[in-house]
Design an enzyme around this catalytic site. Sequence first.
Site, short mmCIF file in Angstrom:
data_model
loop_
_atom_site.label_atom_id
_atom_site.label_comp_id
_atom_site.label_asym_id
_atom_site.label_seq_id
_atom_site.Cartn_x
_atom_site.Cartn_y
_atom_site.Cartn_z
N ILE A 1 41.97 40.49 38.04
CA ILE A 1 40.81 39.59 38.07
C ILE A 1 39.54 40.42 38.01
O ILE A 1 39.52 41.60 38.35
CB ILE A 1 40.85 38.71 39.36
CG1 ILE A 1 39.74 37.66 39.35
CG2 ILE A 1 40.80 39.57 40.62
CD1 ILE A 1 39.87 36.64 40.48
N CYS A 2 38.46 39.79 37.52
CA CYS A 2 37.12 40.36 37.54
C CYS A 2 37.00 41.51 36.53
O CYS A 2 37.27 41.34 35.35
CB CYS A 2 36.78 40.79 38.96
SG CYS A 2 35.03 41.15 39.24
N ALA A 3 36.58 42.69 36.98
CA ALA A 3 36.42 43.82 36.08
C ALA A 3 37.75 44.45 35.67
O ALA A 3 37.85 45.10 34.62
CB ALA A 3 35.54 44.89 36.75
#
Length: 240
Positions: free
Chosen positions: A155-157
């Site tokens: 998730i995310c970066a």
Amino acid sequence: MLLTATRRTLSLGTVSSVHGRCSAFTASRVLIQPLRPQKRTLSLMAAASQPDDVKRVLVPIGNGTEEMEAVIVVDVLRRAGALVTVASVENSTDVVCSRGVRIITDKMVEECASSSYDLIACPGGMPGAERLRDSAVLERMVRTQKDSGRLYAAICATPYVFFEKKGLLDGKSATAHPAFSDGLNDQSKVLDRVVVDGNLTTSRGPGTAFEFALSLVKQLYGEEKAKQVAGPLVMHPHNM
């Protein structure tokens, strides 16, 4: 939960992470750790006595991990009944997350290398995603997970900084945080909040962490279990 100006104590098990690009973060004296050692011991003993078919999940974290993503994933999966191990990629089990939350992990990632997991779920944050990417042990584990057809997630970066950069997306559709999603080779689903492509699941950031975690519950246990977990969380129906 015991909260003071300088200390946070939670009988959950400890986890954390970082969000946004590589901005400096200051570690405050904030701890997430077992409230009483004896209760922590009882919890681990209970987990050890679970049936052999229990779903086993690894959540690796490092300095700068986005704490919301890490804790939400761990909490939701444990509510579903998964045996979740939080592992540090640092030189210590004491990890400082992106907003200064300090988490004491269950193990070092090296201690987990010989174990098999139904799911490896990597939170994001910066520089936490880079810390995960730079762990040779974790990279080998995720690559084995991918190649064996078992579930792996980010998730995310992390979908871009770790998975894309290390060739772990392998042509699969994925999404990531808006600050990183332009770097994904496959742009077909970058605006989706959660993307499932085969055994890979990706998502966008702290605001999509519950949906991400519930998707993982659904894949491990089925839709009915995901609904049972989502109910007490008071999730919006469309998030299911």
